[in-house]
Design a protein around this motif. Sequence first.
Motif, mmCIF file in Angstrom:
data_model
loop_
_atom_site.group_PDB
_atom_site.id
_atom_site.type_symbol
_atom_site.label_atom_id
_atom_site.label_comp_id
_atom_site.label_asym_id
_atom_site.label_seq_id
_atom_site.Cartn_x
_atom_site.Cartn_y
_atom_site.Cartn_z
ATOM 1 N N ARG A 1 0.829 -1.195 0.000
ATOM 2 C CA ARG A 1 0.000 0.000 0.000
ATOM 3 C C ARG A 1 0.867 1.250 0.000
ATOM 4 N N GLN A 2 2.027 1.168 0.620
ATOM 5 C CA GLN A 2 2.919 2.314 0.693
ATOM 6 C C GLN A 2 3.677 2.511 -0.610
ATOM 7 N N CYS A 3 3.741 1.505 -1.447
ATOM 8 C CA CYS A 3 4.529 1.600 -2.676
ATOM 9 C C CYS A 3 3.624 1.912 -3.851
ATOM 10 N N GLU A 4 3.977 1.395 -4.970
ATOM 11 C CA GLU A 4 3.295 1.709 -6.213
ATOM 12 C C GLU A 4 2.264 0.644 -6.586
ATOM 13 N N CYS A 5 1.427 0.250 -5.645
ATOM 14 C CA CYS A 5 0.419 -0.767 -5.973
ATOM 15 C C CYS A 5 -0.590 -0.266 -6.985
ATOM 16 N N VAL A 6 -0.611 1.029 -7.199
ATOM 17 C CA VAL A 6 -1.439 1.568 -8.261
ATOM 18 C C VAL A 6 -1.003 0.969 -9.586
ATOM 19 N N ASP A 7 0.307 0.749 -9.759
ATOM 20 C CA ASP A 7 0.825 0.127 -10.976
ATOM 21 C C ASP A 7 0.282 -1.285 -11.144
ATOM 22 N N VAL A 8 0.214 -2.024 -10.055
ATOM 23 C CA VAL A 8 -0.311 -3.390 -10.101
ATOM 24 C C VAL A 8 -1.782 -3.355 -10.505
ATOM 25 N N ALA A 9 -2.536 -2.438 -9.926
ATOM 26 C CA ALA A 9 -3.960 -2.328 -10.249
ATOM 27 C C ALA A 9 -4.162 -1.923 -11.707
ATOM 28 N N SER B 1 13.398 -8.172 7.277
ATOM 29 C CA SER B 1 13.303 -6.799 7.753
ATOM 30 C C SER B 1 12.126 -6.057 7.143
ATOM 31 N N PRO B 2 11.242 -5.565 7.985
ATOM 32 C CA PRO B 2 10.145 -4.763 7.451
ATOM 33 C C PRO B 2 10.638 -3.456 6.824
ATOM 34 N N ASP B 3 11.825 -3.003 7.226
ATOM 35 C CA ASP B 3 12.375 -1.781 6.656
ATOM 36 C C ASP B 3 12.690 -1.953 5.181
ATOM 37 N N ASP B 4 13.182 -3.122 4.811
ATOM 38 C CA ASP B 4 13.517 -3.396 3.414
ATOM 39 C C ASP B 4 12.287 -3.732 2.576
ATOM 40 N N LEU B 5 11.235 -4.149 3.238
ATOM 41 C CA LEU B 5 10.066 -4.658 2.535
ATOM 42 C C LEU B 5 9.405 -3.613 1.640
ATOM 43 N N SER B 6 9.325 -2.391 2.089
ATOM 44 C CA SER B 6 8.673 -1.356 1.302
ATOM 45 C C SER B 6 9.388 -1.122 -0.020
ATOM 46 N N ALA B 7 10.702 -1.007 0.021
ATOM 47 C CA ALA B 7 11.473 -0.782 -1.209
ATOM 48 C C ALA B 7 11.360 -1.976 -2.148
ATOM 49 N N VAL B 8 11.425 -3.163 -1.598
ATOM 50 C CA VAL B 8 11.332 -4.367 -2.433
ATOM 51 C C VAL B 8 9.925 -4.498 -3.017
ATOM 52 N N ALA B 9 8.904 -4.162 -2.223
ATOM 53 C CA ALA B 9 7.530 -4.215 -2.724
ATOM 54 C C ALA B 9 7.344 -3.219 -3.861
ATOM 55 N N ASN B 10 7.963 -2.066 -3.758
ATOM 56 C CA ASN B 10 7.911 -1.076 -4.827
ATOM 57 C C ASN B 10 8.578 -1.620 -6.090
ATOM 58 N N ASN B 11 9.729 -2.251 -5.936
ATOM 59 C CA ASN B 11 10.417 -2.863 -7.080
ATOM 60 C C ASN B 11 9.562 -3.954 -7.711
ATOM 61 N N PHE B 12 8.890 -4.730 -6.866
ATOM 62 C CA PHE B 12 8.018 -5.786 -7.367
ATOM 63 C C PHE B 12 6.876 -5.193 -8.191
ATOM 64 N N ALA B 13 6.242 -4.163 -7.664
ATOM 65 C CA ALA B 13 5.124 -3.529 -8.371
ATOM 66 C C ALA B 13 5.569 -3.005 -9.727
#
Length: 121
Positions: free
Chosen positions: A12-20, A67-79
């Motif tokens: 939700r914090q990343c670019e999930c708009v891209d996924v949608a 690490s939850p700290d790394d998760l946001s950046a990786v989730a953004n890369n995934f999106a």
Amino acid sequence: QWMTKNCAKSCRQCECVDVARASVMITDSQFPLTKGQDLAELQNVVSDDAAKLNQVASELVAASRVSPDDLSAVANNFANAYSNVINHSMMLAGATKDPELQSEVIVQLKNCQTSTNKLLS
């Protein structure tokens, strides 16, 4: 459960708009313009995008465990990687002008979409 909750929060914090948006492109059978690329170039781009998506998916799973700290950046890369796969695959399908091939690409992308939804839920 930790991965699910934190991944969803990070997504939700990343670019999930891209996924949608990518998902809508599949559902609506939207074939974007190819930007002058021929079929061979598009096939190479899609192949590279798919390899990147696989890599980033592995990184997403690993980050969720560490690490939850790394998760946001990786989730953004995934999106971003997911969006690229869908966009370029739809360009490739549209460039063929073959309805049967277009339908096959859409089926495969829907499978990718299902896997992505499972990963992010």
